[in-house]
Design an enzyme around this catalytic site. Structure first.
Site, PDB file in Angstrom:
ATOM      1  N   ASN A   1       0.844  -1.199   0.000  1.00  0.00           N
ATOM      2  CA  ASN A   1       0.000   0.000   0.000  1.00  0.00           C
ATOM      3  C   ASN A   1       0.877   1.247   0.000  1.00  0.00           C
ATOM      4  O   ASN A   1       2.101   1.152   0.000  1.00  0.00           O
ATOM      5  CB  ASN A   1      -0.955  -0.030   1.203  1.00  0.00           C
ATOM      6  CG  ASN A   1      -0.185  -0.120   2.499  1.00  0.00           C
ATOM      7  OD1 ASN A   1       0.560   0.787   2.857  1.00  0.00           O
ATOM      8  ND2 ASN A   1      -0.347  -1.236   3.209  1.00  0.00           N
TER       9      ASN A   1
ATOM     10  N   ASP B   1      -4.008  -6.460   5.143  1.00  0.00           N
ATOM     11  CA  ASP B   1      -4.989  -7.337   5.785  1.00  0.00           C
ATOM     12  C   ASP B   1      -4.910  -8.768   5.251  1.00  0.00           C
ATOM     13  O   ASP B   1      -5.234  -9.716   5.951  1.00  0.00           O
ATOM     14  CB  ASP B   1      -6.407  -6.795   5.555  1.00  0.00           C
ATOM     15  CG  ASP B   1      -6.647  -5.534   6.386  1.00  0.00           C
ATOM     16  OD1 ASP B   1      -6.068  -5.442   7.483  1.00  0.00           O
ATOM     17  OD2 ASP B   1      -7.395  -4.642   5.928  1.00  0.00           O
TER      18      ASP B   1
HETATM   19  O1  C5P Z   1      -6.309  -1.513   9.171  1.00  0.00           O
HETATM   20  P1  C5P Z   1      -7.053  -1.052  10.401  1.00  0.00           P
HETATM   21  O2  C5P Z   1      -7.833   0.184  10.176  1.00  0.00           O
HETATM   22  O3  C5P Z   1      -7.773  -2.156  11.125  1.00  0.00           O
HETATM   23  O4  C5P Z   1      -5.842  -0.568  11.378  1.00  0.00           O
HETATM   24  C1  C5P Z   1      -6.117  -0.070  12.648  1.00  0.00           C
HETATM   25  C2  C5P Z   1      -4.940  -0.329  13.560  1.00  0.00           C
HETATM   26  O5  C5P Z   1      -4.643  -1.715  13.591  1.00  0.00           O
HETATM   27  C3  C5P Z   1      -3.645   0.358  13.208  1.00  0.00           C
HETATM   28  O6  C5P Z   1      -3.067   0.769  14.412  1.00  0.00           O
HETATM   29  C4  C5P Z   1      -2.820  -0.734  12.545  1.00  0.00           C
HETATM   30  O7  C5P Z   1      -1.419  -0.527  12.708  1.00  0.00           O
HETATM   31  C5  C5P Z   1      -3.287  -1.959  13.273  1.00  0.00           C
HETATM   32  N1  C5P Z   1      -3.261  -3.220  12.504  1.00  0.00           N
HETATM   33  C6  C5P Z   1      -2.423  -4.236  12.909  1.00  0.00           C
HETATM   34  N2  C5P Z   1      -2.430  -5.441  12.223  1.00  0.00           N
HETATM   35  C7  C5P Z   1      -3.259  -5.633  11.187  1.00  0.00           C
HETATM   36  C8  C5P Z   1      -4.120  -4.600  10.758  1.00  0.00           C
HETATM   37  C9  C5P Z   1      -4.084  -3.399  11.431  1.00  0.00           C
HETATM   38  O8  C5P Z   1      -1.664  -4.053  13.856  1.00  0.00           O
HETATM   39  N3  C5P Z   1      -3.234  -6.811  10.556  1.00  0.00           N
END
Ligand code: C5P
Length: 415
Positions: A219, A288
């Site tokens: 990304n 993700d």
């Molecule tokens: O992608 P999302 O909006 O869910 O991300 C929210 C928080 O979760 C961020 O702090 C991101 O660094 C964390 N995150 C993570 N591992 C993932 C997806 C997101 O630590 N697989």
């Protein structure tokens, strides 16, 4: 050299340890730079280092005899190894090979350099250098984490072309960069020690999920916000561990950076470092999904087929794993949420769903803010409060986020 700061923080007595890496040829320049910066320098070489550069070279540059052996009656009659361990203000090992890191992490004292490290209370700094696969190996990761826990400061390694033909993280930092980091870090400035004694671990940048040997899913995250947070936390006197995906940013001074590529790698490092951290900030844009299995060879275009179906599977949620740690080993957990609408609603939902203590939400649809930009605005939310942070440079926003995190840490019951 006149542009370099005075060596007041370094201490004038530097014991330069050299181990058996091709980067050892740069240690001669490093010894020279240290002398020019006003340090007294004594050199200790491992047996293998002498295959890359001769003790005579270092002796000529430092004006001092070079020590190579623990069991050397003549040298011991001059300055014994315990005396040498006490003499040093700083032990700097450059390059530090994977083997030396393993021996130091295990607390071994099987040659002069490892014995001195064990016997000395000096500040200890190393610049690792090795093949990128060796640096990425879980054993080296474990050793690097153990060494940091033991109080070592790791400088680098840098990414780039390697002597063996590989490309990736593992190059020793250039002598000038090592000297600069030594001279300026990590003592906090007076009055800026609110986070002294705390360990802050931050994830930053994107992850890369391989599809085949040459392609990946990723990304647009630049890593700027996470790096600004690392800088802000270090300026407040914290020990900072920055777990970084691939970005084009230099490691902030005084910050320990661990570079990773995939979400699984980031997850492994984060869950290992989090239990010994006081604050964990998940700023990375973690992919993700990853390919269910990355192809061993480059995927080929099939004539006559208009499409290609990729099967993706979900990556672990790193921050949720950290937030789920048992109370005794759970740091304060701060997340980020990039949203394009209903900022507060989605952020509150993430705060609760992932079990976070605080979340920093930003509207990525706003022109000139967020992804890739130097500026950002945010809404900070926690259990029973929130604050709007107006558009400002990411570095200033990072200060505000750190202040909020410290306040939340102070407010929570002791673990
Ligand atoms: O992608 P999302 O909006 O869910 O991300 C929210 C928080 O979760 C961020 O702090 C991101 O660094 C964390 N995150 C993570 N591992 C993932 C997806 C997101 O630590 N697989």
């Amino acid at each position: 050299m006149s542009s370099l700061p005075a060596p007041s923080r370094l201490g004038p007595k530097v014991l330069l340890g050299i181990s058996a890496g091709i980067a050892a040829y740069k240690s001669a320049m490093l010894a020279r730079l240290l002398k020019q910066a006003g340090c007294e320098v004594r050199v200790v070489m491992t047996e293998g280092a002498q295959a890359f550069i001769t003790p005579l070279t270092l002796q000529a540059l430092t004006g001092e005899p070079v020590r190579t052996s623990l069991l050397d009656p003549e040298a011991e009659a001059g300055m014994g190894h315990i005396e040498l361990a006490r003499w040093a203000d700083t032990i700097l090992i450059a390059p530090a090979t994977a083997d030396l890191m393993a021996r130091l992490a295990a607390g071994m004292a099987d040659d002069l350099l490892t014995t001195l490290c064990l016997a000395s209370e000096a500040r200890k700094v190393m610049a690792p250098a090795m093949n990128q696969a060796m640096w990425a190996h879980p054993a080296t990761r474990r050793n690097a984490a153990r060494l940091m826990d033991d109080g070592w400061h790791l400088l680098g390694p840098a990414s780039g072309d390697q002597a063996c033909g590989d490309v990736g993280p593992g190059r020793m930092l250039e002598p000038e960069a090592i000297l600069k980091a030594l001279l300026t870090a990590p003592t906090p400035a007076p009055g800026a020690s609110e986070a002294a004694g705390l360990t802050v671990t931050i994830t930053a940048g994107p992850t890369r999920e391989p599809l085949d040997p040459v392609r990946y899913l990723s990304n647009h995250s630049s890593g700027k916000m996470g790096y600004a947070l690392a800088e802000a936390a270090a300026a407040l006197g914290a020990r900072v561990q920055l777990i970084s995906g691939p970005v084009a940013l230099a490691c902030p001074e005084g910050v320990e950076r661990i570079t990773v590529e995939t979400a699984l790698e980031m997850h492994e490092v984060a869950t290992r470092l989090a239990p010994a951290s006081d604050i964990f900030i998940g700023c990375a844009a973690v992919a993700d999904y990853r390919a269910e299995s990355a192809a061993e060879h480059k995927l080929k275009k099939t004539e006559g087929e208009a499409g290609l179906v990729l099967r993706l599977i979900q990556n672990p949620d790193i921050i949720a794993s950290v937030a789920a740690l048992p109370t005794a080993s759970r740091p304060l957990v701060v997340g980020f949420a990039a949203e394009t609408r209903d900022l507060e609603g989605y952020a509150r939902d993430k705060l609760a769903r992932k079990g976070l203590d605080m979340i920093v939400a930003n509207d990525v649809s706003r022109e000139g803010l967020g992804f890739g930009s130097d500026n950002n605005a945010a809404l900070v939310l926690w259990g029973d409060g929130q604050e709007n942070l107006a558009p400002q440079p990411k570095r200033e926003l990072a200060d505000a986020v750190m202040r909020h995190a410290l306040a939340r840490l102070a407010a929570r019951p002791t673990r």
